[in-house]
Design a protein around this motif. Sequence first.
Motif, PDB file in Angstrom:
ATOM      1  N   SER A  34      40.285   6.260   1.747  1.00 24.62           N
ATOM      2  CA  SER A  34      41.700   6.627   1.736  1.00 24.62           C
ATOM      3  C   SER A  34      42.007   7.695   0.698  1.00 24.62           C
ATOM      4  CB  SER A  34      42.562   5.387   1.461  1.00 24.62           C
ATOM      5  OG  SER A  34      42.441   4.996   0.098  1.00 24.62           O
ATOM      6  N   GLY A  35      41.045   7.992  -0.190  1.00 24.67           N
ATOM      7  CA  GLY A  35      41.237   9.004  -1.218  1.00 24.67           C
ATOM      8  C   GLY A  35      41.858   8.476  -2.497  1.00 24.67           C
ATOM      9  N   LYS A  36      41.985   7.162  -2.633  1.00 23.71           N
ATOM     10  CA  LYS A  36      42.631   6.562  -3.806  1.00 23.71           C
ATOM     11  C   LYS A  36      41.705   6.413  -5.007  1.00 23.71           C
ATOM     12  CE  LYS A  36      45.942   4.049  -1.011  1.00 23.71           C
ATOM     13  NZ  LYS A  36      46.426   2.741  -0.576  1.00 23.71           N
ATOM     14  N   VAL A  37      40.418   6.694  -4.825  1.00 23.03           N
ATOM     15  CA  VAL A  37      39.468   6.614  -5.935  1.00 23.03           C
ATOM     16  C   VAL A  37      39.111   8.057  -6.308  1.00 23.03           C
ATOM     17  CG1 VAL A  37      37.226   5.749  -6.713  1.00 23.03           C
ATOM     18  CG2 VAL A  37      38.570   4.437  -5.043  1.00 23.03           C
ATOM     19  N   PRO A  38      39.604   8.538  -7.454  1.00 24.79           N
ATOM     20  CA  PRO A  38      39.394   9.952  -7.805  1.00 24.79           C
ATOM     21  C   PRO A  38      37.930  10.391  -7.790  1.00 24.79           C
ATOM     22  CG  PRO A  38      40.971   8.954  -9.304  1.00 24.79           C
ATOM     23  CD  PRO A  38      40.411   7.839  -8.457  1.00 24.79           C
ATOM     24  N   HIS A  39      37.029   9.521  -8.218  1.00 21.07           N
ATOM     25  CA  HIS A  39      35.616   9.900  -8.305  1.00 21.07           C
ATOM     26  C   HIS A  39      34.980  10.133  -6.933  1.00 21.07           C
ATOM     27  CE1 HIS A  39      31.808  10.294 -10.414  1.00 21.07           C
ATOM     28  NE2 HIS A  39      31.260   9.538  -9.492  1.00 21.07           N
ATOM     29  N   THR A  40      35.485   9.458  -5.904  1.00 22.66           N
ATOM     30  CA  THR A  40      34.867   9.572  -4.577  1.00 22.66           C
ATOM     31  C   THR A  40      35.713  10.342  -3.574  1.00 22.66           C
ATOM     32  OG1 THR A  40      35.787   7.436  -3.893  1.00 22.66           O
ATOM     33  CG2 THR A  40      33.571   7.430  -4.864  1.00 22.66           C
ATOM     34  N   ALA A  41      36.940  10.671  -3.916  1.00 24.61           N
ATOM     35  CA  ALA A  41      37.849  11.308  -2.961  1.00 24.61           C
ATOM     36  C   ALA A  41      37.311  12.639  -2.428  1.00 24.61           C
ATOM     37  CB  ALA A  41      39.210  11.521  -3.604  1.00 24.61           C
ATOM     38  N   LYS A  42      36.655  13.396  -3.275  1.00 27.39           N
ATOM     39  CA  LYS A  42      36.193  14.735  -2.899  1.00 27.39           C
ATOM     40  C   LYS A  42      35.182  14.725  -1.752  1.00 27.39           C
ATOM     41  CE  LYS A  42      34.212  18.902  -4.948  1.00 27.39           C
ATOM     42  NZ  LYS A  42      33.716  19.530  -6.183  1.00 27.39           N
ATOM     43  N   TYR A  43      34.374  13.672  -1.668  1.00 27.41           N
ATOM     44  CA  TYR A  43      33.296  13.645  -0.668  1.00 27.41           C
ATOM     45  C   TYR A  43      33.545  12.650   0.464  1.00 27.41           C
ATOM     46  CZ  TYR A  43      31.043  16.355  -4.269  1.00 27.41           C
ATOM     47  OH  TYR A  43      30.760  17.329  -5.207  1.00 27.41           O
ATOM     48  N   ALA A  44      34.762  12.148   0.595  1.00 28.88           N
ATOM     49  CA  ALA A  44      35.088  11.222   1.682  1.00 28.88           C
ATOM     50  C   ALA A  44      34.984  11.957   3.008  1.00 28.88           C
ATOM     51  CB  ALA A  44      36.486  10.658   1.474  1.00 28.88           C
ATOM     52  N   PRO A  45      34.667  11.310   4.071  1.00 26.93           N
ATOM     53  CA  PRO A  45      34.486   9.868   4.211  1.00 26.93           C
ATOM     54  C   PRO A  45      33.092   9.410   3.777  1.00 26.93           C
ATOM     55  CG  PRO A  45      34.213  10.892   6.349  1.00 26.93           C
ATOM     56  CD  PRO A  45      34.593  11.995   5.369  1.00 26.93           C
ATOM     57  N   TRP A  46      33.024   8.122   3.463  1.00 30.71           N
ATOM     58  CA  TRP A  46      31.797   7.475   3.018  1.00 30.71           C
ATOM     59  C   TRP A  46      31.375   6.425   4.036  1.00 30.71           C
ATOM     60  CZ3 TRP A  46      29.493   9.041  -1.492  1.00 30.71           C
ATOM     61  CH2 TRP A  46      30.257   9.836  -2.341  1.00 30.71           C
ATOM     62  N   ARG A  47      30.108   6.027   3.935  1.00 34.43           N
ATOM     63  CA  ARG A  47      29.608   4.888   4.712  1.00 34.43           C
ATOM     64  C   ARG A  47      28.842   3.990   3.761  1.00 34.43           C
ATOM     65  NH1 ARG A  47      24.072   5.736   6.045  1.00 34.43           N
ATOM     66  NH2 ARG A  47      23.464   7.874   5.591  1.00 34.43           N
ATOM     67  N   ILE A  48      28.814   2.711   4.059  1.00 40.54           N
ATOM     68  CA  ILE A  48      28.061   1.759   3.237  1.00 40.54           C
ATOM     69  C   ILE A  48      26.612   1.793   3.680  1.00 40.54           C
ATOM     70  CG2 ILE A  48      27.749  -0.671   2.645  1.00 40.54           C
ATOM     71  CD1 ILE A  48      30.743  -1.049   3.152  1.00 40.54           C
ATOM     72  N   THR A  49      25.698   1.956   2.728  1.00 41.72           N
ATOM     73  CA  THR A  49      24.279   1.933   3.062  1.00 41.72           C
ATOM     74  C   THR A  49      23.631   0.605   2.681  1.00 41.72           C
ATOM     75  OG1 THR A  49      23.759   3.041   0.983  1.00 41.72           O
ATOM     76  CG2 THR A  49      24.004   4.424   2.933  1.00 41.72           C
ATOM     77  N   ALA A  50      24.231  -0.112   1.729  1.00 39.85           N
ATOM     78  CA  ALA A  50      23.711  -1.425   1.339  1.00 39.85           C
ATOM     79  C   ALA A  50      24.775  -2.139   0.506  1.00 39.85           C
ATOM     80  CB  ALA A  50      22.431  -1.295   0.526  1.00 39.85           C
ATOM     81  N   ALA A  51      24.698  -3.464   0.503  1.00 42.36           N
ATOM     82  CA  ALA A  51      25.572  -4.277  -0.346  1.00 42.36           C
ATOM     83  C   ALA A  51      24.797  -5.526  -0.749  1.00 42.36           C
ATOM     84  CB  ALA A  51      26.846  -4.655   0.386  1.00 42.36           C
ATOM     85  N   ILE A  52      24.972  -5.918  -1.994  1.00 44.40           N
ATOM     86  CA  ILE A  52      24.297  -7.100  -2.533  1.00 44.40           C
ATOM     87  C   ILE A  52      25.369  -8.072  -2.993  1.00 44.40           C
ATOM     88  CG2 ILE A  52      22.735  -7.975  -4.309  1.00 44.40           C
ATOM     89  CD1 ILE A  52      21.549  -5.115  -4.414  1.00 44.40           C
ATOM     90  N   ALA A  53      25.301  -9.320  -2.533  1.00 44.45           N
ATOM     91  CA  ALA A  53      26.261 -10.351  -2.929  1.00 44.45           C
ATOM     92  C   ALA A  53      25.668 -11.203  -4.044  1.00 44.45           C
ATOM     93  CB  ALA A  53      26.607 -11.232  -1.734  1.00 44.45           C
ATOM     94  N   VAL A  54      26.473 -11.463  -5.069  1.00 43.79           N
ATOM     95  CA  VAL A  54      26.087 -12.346  -6.168  1.00 43.79           C
ATOM     96  C   VAL A  54      27.253 -13.294  -6.449  1.00 43.79           C
ATOM     97  CG1 VAL A  54      24.422 -10.756  -7.196  1.00 43.79           C
ATOM     98  CG2 VAL A  54      26.800 -10.661  -7.913  1.00 43.79           C
ATOM     99  N   ASP A  55      26.973 -14.349  -7.215  1.00 46.77           N
ATOM    100  CA  ASP A  55      27.992 -15.386  -7.394  1.00 46.77           C
ATOM    101  C   ASP A  55      28.839 -15.265  -8.649  1.00 46.77           C
ATOM    102  OD1 ASP A  55      26.068 -16.074  -9.208  1.00 46.77           O
ATOM    103  OD2 ASP A  55      25.812 -18.122  -8.512  1.00 46.77           O
ATOM    104  N   SER A  56      28.692 -14.178  -9.415  1.00 46.64           N
ATOM    105  CA  SER A  56      29.542 -14.023 -10.601  1.00 46.64           C
ATOM    106  C   SER A  56      29.834 -12.558 -10.880  1.00 46.64           C
ATOM    107  CB  SER A  56      28.878 -14.658 -11.826  1.00 46.64           C
ATOM    108  OG  SER A  56      27.818 -13.858 -12.290  1.00 46.64           O
ATOM    109  N   ALA A  57      30.970 -12.321 -11.513  1.00 45.11           N
ATOM    110  CA  ALA A  57      31.349 -10.962 -11.881  1.00 45.11           C
ATOM    111  C   ALA A  57      30.373 -10.382 -12.895  1.00 45.11           C
ATOM    112  CB  ALA A  57      32.768 -10.954 -12.443  1.00 45.11           C
ATOM    113  N   GLU A  58      29.852 -11.235 -13.762  1.00 53.55           N
ATOM    114  CA  GLU A  58      28.899 -10.775 -14.782  1.00 53.55           C
ATOM    115  C   GLU A  58      27.617 -10.258 -14.149  1.00 53.55           C
ATOM    116  OE1 GLU A  58      30.362 -13.868 -14.850  1.00 53.55           O
ATOM    117  OE2 GLU A  58      31.874 -13.350 -16.355  1.00 53.55           O
ATOM    118  N   LYS A  59      27.094 -10.990 -13.163  1.00 55.65           N
ATOM    119  CA  LYS A  59      25.882 -10.538 -12.474  1.00 55.65           C
ATOM    120  C   LYS A  59      26.135  -9.228 -11.736  1.00 55.65           C
ATOM    121  CE  LYS A  59      23.877 -15.115 -11.735  1.00 55.65           C
ATOM    122  NZ  LYS A  59      23.553 -16.133 -10.710  1.00 55.65           N
ATOM    123  N   ALA A  60      27.307  -9.111 -11.106  1.00 53.26           N
ATOM    124  CA  ALA A  60      27.644  -7.877 -10.393  1.00 53.26           C
ATOM    125  C   ALA A  60      27.702  -6.703 -11.361  1.00 53.26           C
ATOM    126  CB  ALA A  60      28.969  -8.032  -9.652  1.00 53.26           C
ATOM    127  N   ALA A  61      28.299  -6.912 -12.537  1.00 51.91           N
ATOM    128  CA  ALA A  61      28.392  -5.844 -13.535  1.00 51.91           C
ATOM    129  C   ALA A  61      27.007  -5.432 -14.027  1.00 51.91           C
ATOM    130  CB  ALA A  61      29.262  -6.293 -14.702  1.00 51.91           C
TER     131      ALA A  61
END
Length: 80
Positions: A34-61
């Motif tokens: 949507s262009g709401k993230v300044p760092h990625t707006a310039k090269y939109a559109p994007w596609r997801i190439t991978a995602a990893i699920a974890v059970d805590s915010a700390e692990k994700a960070a």
Amino acid sequence: FYYVYFLTDVATSAHHYVGKTSLKPSERLAYHNSGKVPHTAKYAPWRITAAIAVDSAEKAAELESYFKSHSGRVFAAKHF
């Protein structure tokens, strides 16, 4: 769950982005495209190439930090 996700620009596949979210990766992708993230707006559109699920915010960070490091970028390029 918390997710670490990998984006690649649709137009050239030359630009990549790593982020973390508590939203579903598809919902976060819509926000980036949507262009709401300044760092990625310039090269939109994007596609997801991978995602990893974890059970805590700390692990994700920690994973996000790793994948933004040199060795993490090399790993991601080879496996994703």
